[in-house]
Write a protein that holds these residues in place. Structure first.
Motif, mmCIF file in Angstrom:
data_model
loop_
_atom_site.group_PDB
_atom_site.id
_atom_site.type_symbol
_atom_site.label_atom_id
_atom_site.label_comp_id
_atom_site.label_asym_id
_atom_site.label_seq_id
_atom_site.Cartn_x
_atom_site.Cartn_y
_atom_site.Cartn_z
ATOM 1 N N ILE A 204 3.952 -17.272 -6.656
ATOM 2 C CA ILE A 204 2.840 -17.282 -5.704
ATOM 3 C C ILE A 204 2.590 -15.885 -5.154
ATOM 4 N N ILE A 205 3.677 -15.211 -4.764
ATOM 5 C CA ILE A 205 3.544 -13.897 -4.118
ATOM 6 C C ILE A 205 2.941 -12.875 -5.069
ATOM 7 N N GLN A 206 3.397 -12.855 -6.318
ATOM 8 C CA GLN A 206 2.907 -11.855 -7.252
ATOM 9 C C GLN A 206 1.445 -12.077 -7.624
ATOM 10 N N SER A 207 1.028 -13.328 -7.742
ATOM 11 C CA SER A 207 -0.395 -13.588 -8.003
ATOM 12 C C SER A 207 -1.238 -13.173 -6.805
ATOM 13 N N TYR A 208 -0.699 -13.376 -5.603
ATOM 14 C CA TYR A 208 -1.420 -12.975 -4.389
ATOM 15 C C TYR A 208 -1.481 -11.454 -4.282
ATOM 16 N N VAL A 209 -0.362 -10.767 -4.555
ATOM 17 C CA VAL A 209 -0.327 -9.302 -4.480
ATOM 18 C C VAL A 209 -1.281 -8.685 -5.500
ATOM 19 N N PHE A 210 -1.279 -9.194 -6.717
ATOM 20 C CA PHE A 210 -2.169 -8.687 -7.766
ATOM 21 C C PHE A 210 -3.629 -8.813 -7.323
ATOM 22 N N THR A 211 -3.975 -9.953 -6.754
ATOM 23 C CA THR A 211 -5.365 -10.188 -6.357
ATOM 24 C C THR A 211 -5.751 -9.350 -5.144
ATOM 25 N N VAL A 212 -4.858 -9.247 -4.157
ATOM 26 C CA VAL A 212 -5.167 -8.467 -2.957
ATOM 27 C C VAL A 212 -5.347 -6.993 -3.298
ATOM 28 N N LEU A 213 -4.483 -6.450 -4.159
ATOM 29 C CA LEU A 213 -4.631 -5.053 -4.564
ATOM 30 C C LEU A 213 -5.940 -4.834 -5.320
ATOM 31 N N SER A 214 -6.337 -5.818 -6.126
ATOM 32 C CA SER A 214 -7.617 -5.707 -6.833
ATOM 33 C C SER A 214 -8.789 -5.690 -5.857
ATOM 34 N N THR A 215 -8.702 -6.511 -4.816
ATOM 35 C CA THR A 215 -9.773 -6.522 -3.817
ATOM 36 C C THR A 215 -9.818 -5.206 -3.035
ATOM 37 N N LEU A 216 -8.657 -4.639 -2.754
ATOM 38 C CA LEU A 216 -8.626 -3.359 -2.040
ATOM 39 C C LEU A 216 -9.208 -2.238 -2.891
ATOM 40 N N TYR A 217 -8.914 -2.265 -4.186
ATOM 41 C CA TYR A 217 -9.483 -1.247 -5.084
ATOM 42 C C TYR A 217 -10.998 -1.390 -5.166
ATOM 43 N N SER A 218 -11.477 -2.614 -5.180
ATOM 44 C CA SER A 218 -12.926 -2.811 -5.255
ATOM 45 C C SER A 218 -13.605 -2.470 -3.936
ATOM 46 N N SER A 219 -12.902 -2.688 -2.807
ATOM 47 C CA SER A 219 -13.520 -2.397 -1.509
ATOM 48 C C SER A 219 -13.777 -0.906 -1.327
ATOM 49 N N GLU A 220 -12.949 -0.055 -1.956
ATOM 50 C CA GLU A 220 -13.174 1.378 -1.872
ATOM 51 C C GLU A 220 -14.505 1.780 -2.516
ATOM 52 N N VAL A 221 -14.902 1.045 -3.530
ATOM 53 C CA VAL A 221 -16.152 1.343 -4.230
ATOM 54 C C VAL A 221 -17.336 0.682 -3.529
ATOM 55 N N ILE A 222 -17.150 -0.578 -3.107
ATOM 56 C CA ILE A 222 -18.262 -1.340 -2.539
ATOM 57 C C ILE A 222 -18.570 -0.863 -1.115
ATOM 58 N N TYR A 223 -17.572 -0.335 -0.406
ATOM 59 C CA TYR A 223 -17.765 0.039 0.996
ATOM 60 C C TYR A 223 -18.879 1.074 1.165
#
Length: 226
Positions: A204-223
């Motif tokens: 559970i934790i690793q799937s959550y970490v993978f997804t959260v890091l992906s969202t953070l990487y995308s937020s740098e571009v979308i922001y």
């Protein structure tokens, strides 16, 4: 056993790659979501999706509707594959770089292309941290560029290494069982059950970490475009 890592080889079963089909076993669970009367599983999964949606919405801060569903789907795929690997004789596809890189690399490439095409100035400015001394600017640009380029690799290796580590430990302990006495064998079974519980949490934790890091990487571009 000649090599411990043979248990993670896609061609170990009948010298074929048919065990990659385990990736699609999660689809067998989905029809229960469409029953006329919602089940407890349906209510639980809807609550999980709503919680992830609210959290990803804050992290991404995107003006585009439906952005969070991409990452919720990513979380679902990784979670299903991690959990399926805990069952006996089912190949853990998320323990291979082929699988994890196929998830992280296209995501990272799409973020980079979207950012550089739509907001080139922001992407250039992001390479230079605010308040950095002018003397260190060339080194800071090199460091930021390298750290940005290794992101898909770190995402893939993090998920793969965490899934392999627990499975290898359980395999090593399980192979020592036939040579133990009754008392130590009971202790080994308890330890294996605790490790299985730990691996469930890691899935559970690793799937959550993978997804959260992906969202953070995308937020740098979308922001910059919001």
């Amino acid at each position: 056993m000649a090599n411990l890592f043979l248990s993670f080889d896609p061609s170990t079963i009948m010298s074929s790659s048919m065990n990659w089909l385990s990736t699609f076993l999660g689809i067998l669970i989905l029809p229960t979501m469409f029953w006329l009367i919602p089940s407890r599983w349906n209510y639980l999964w809807i609550n999980i999706i709503n919680t992830l949606h609210n959290e990803f919405k804050i992290l991404i801060n995107s003006p585009y509707k439906g952005t969070t569903m991409i990452f919720i789907s990513l979380f679902t795929i990784i979670l299903f594959n991690n959990f399926l690997g805990l069952f006996p004789y089912i190949f853990t596809s998320s323990s291979h770089l082929i699988m994890t890189l196929s998830l992280s690399l296209p995501l990272w490439l799409s973020f980079m292309l979207f950012g550089w095409i739509n907001n080139t100035n922001h992407m250039f400015a992001h390479l230079v941290p605010q308040g950095a001394p002018s003397v260190l600017l060339p080194f800071m640009v090199c460091i930021e560029t390298i750290s940005n380029m290794i992101r898909p690799g770190t995402l893939a290796v993090r998920l793969t290494a965490n899934m392999i580590a627990g499975h290898l430990l359980m395999t090593l302990l399980g192979n020592t069982g036939p040579s133990m006495n009754i008392i130590m064998l009971n202790v080994l079974i308890i330890v294996q059950l605790l490790l299985l519980l730990l691996e469930s949490a890691v899935s559970i934790i690793q799937s959550y970490v993978f997804t959260v890091l992906s969202t953070l990487y995308s937020s740098e571009v979308i922001y910059a475009l919001s």
